[in-house]
Design an enzyme around this catalytic site. Sequence first.
Site, mmCIF file in Angstrom:
data_model
loop_
_atom_site.group_PDB
_atom_site.id
_atom_site.type_symbol
_atom_site.label_atom_id
_atom_site.label_comp_id
_atom_site.label_asym_id
_atom_site.label_seq_id
_atom_site.Cartn_x
_atom_site.Cartn_y
_atom_site.Cartn_z
ATOM 1 C CG ASP A 1 -1.882 1.226 1.165
ATOM 2 O OD1 ASP A 1 -2.487 1.460 0.095
ATOM 3 O OD2 ASP A 1 -1.991 1.957 2.163
ATOM 4 C CB SER A 2 0.180 4.723 -0.935
ATOM 5 O OG SER A 2 -1.072 4.764 -0.279
ATOM 6 C CB CYS B 1 -2.619 1.014 -2.826
ATOM 7 S SG CYS B 1 -2.730 2.746 -3.229
ATOM 8 C CD GLU C 1 -2.513 9.177 5.756
ATOM 9 O OE1 GLU C 1 -1.605 9.996 5.626
ATOM 10 O OE2 GLU C 1 -2.465 7.999 5.339
ATOM 11 C CB CYS D 1 -10.138 4.931 -0.666
ATOM 12 S SG CYS D 1 -8.699 5.686 0.110
ATOM 13 C CG HIS E 1 -6.678 6.006 4.365
ATOM 14 N ND1 HIS E 1 -5.870 5.308 3.513
ATOM 15 C CD2 HIS E 1 -5.856 6.714 5.165
ATOM 16 C CE1 HIS E 1 -4.614 5.595 3.773
ATOM 17 N NE2 HIS E 1 -4.574 6.446 4.770
HETATM 18 N N1 DGL Z 1 -4.102 3.711 -0.414
HETATM 19 C C1 DGL Z 1 -4.766 4.733 -1.185
HETATM 20 C C2 DGL Z 1 -5.954 4.133 -1.948
HETATM 21 O O1 DGL Z 1 -6.498 3.099 -1.598
HETATM 22 C C3 DGL Z 1 -5.220 5.879 -0.324
HETATM 23 C C4 DGL Z 1 -4.092 6.698 0.223
HETATM 24 C C5 DGL Z 1 -3.285 7.396 -0.836
HETATM 25 O O2 DGL Z 1 -3.817 8.303 -1.515
HETATM 26 O O3 DGL Z 1 -2.113 7.044 -0.962
HETATM 27 O O4 DGL Z 1 -6.377 4.707 -2.925
#
Ligand code: DGL
Length: 279
Positions: free
Chosen positions: A11-12, A74, A159, A193, A195
């Site tokens: 993930d990012s 992600c 976050e 997403c 989050h």
């Molecule tokens: N992990 C990203 C997603 O699922 C969300 C956070 C980001 O923008 O890096 O799109």
Amino acid sequence: MSTTGPIGIFDSGYGGLTVLRSIVEKLPEYDYLYLGDSARSPYGNRSFETVYHYTLQCVKWFFDQGCPLVILACNTASAKALRTIQQHDLPAIAPDKRVLGVIRPTTEIIGKYSETGMVGVLATNGTVASGSYPIEIEKFYPGLKVVQEACPMWVPLVENNEYKGKGADYFIRKNLENVFEKGPDIDVILLACTHYPLLREKIEEYLPVGVKLLSQGEIVADSLAEYLGRHPEIESRCSRGGHNRFFTTDSTADFDSHATLFFGRPVQSEHLDLEIPGK
Ligand code: DGL
């Protein structure tokens, strides 16, 4: 002699831990290696080239660690990098390994939940701009109407620990009003997403009665279980020890403090230096 290795989860940042959490619940017997590229997150507003470049760099790291299979947990990376990695890079660098994303498992089943024929997809700017959800959904459910809404403030709210605050109410209400204005017949909302599951309680408060709310953790976990069942050549190369290791490209203390929230139990991460240019 064939060797085995952990399943890589990328993930990012730490958001993908919501997906790993469901995967570990469903398939606790495997080993998992998680990498959050927190030093370069969020990916949501970055260009295609940048997301692709970062994601590929991380995928190569997973391969170096011996992972036979990597899941891009992600949505932004799945939307902007997965196809090129699968079609262009994998055949050249690791033809015997696999990289999967979170969009396909979701789009395969979303139509089952809608009676009105209209679904809403909430995601980052990058995921919405890629058009990946409408394109993929059309393949499985031709004619199903997809209304997208970018919610760029939702990731920062989570976050910054504001996901239970008044600011969250403001932005959740605003984005939900927008999506239902564009698609009054929507009866399924997908949280596309990593989050957004953390905002679930508040989203439910503002959701019209009868609208179903889908988040991806369980969907991806079910799909992975099914995939491993259908692909014994990959499954037999996934190590089974029930161990989880966590890496972050940024501060481990910051990662660990957020990770508990996303993963549901304490996490002790290790630092990975990816030799980020310009750092
Ligand atoms: N992990 C990203 C997603 O699922 C969300 C956070 C980001 O923008 O890096 O799109």
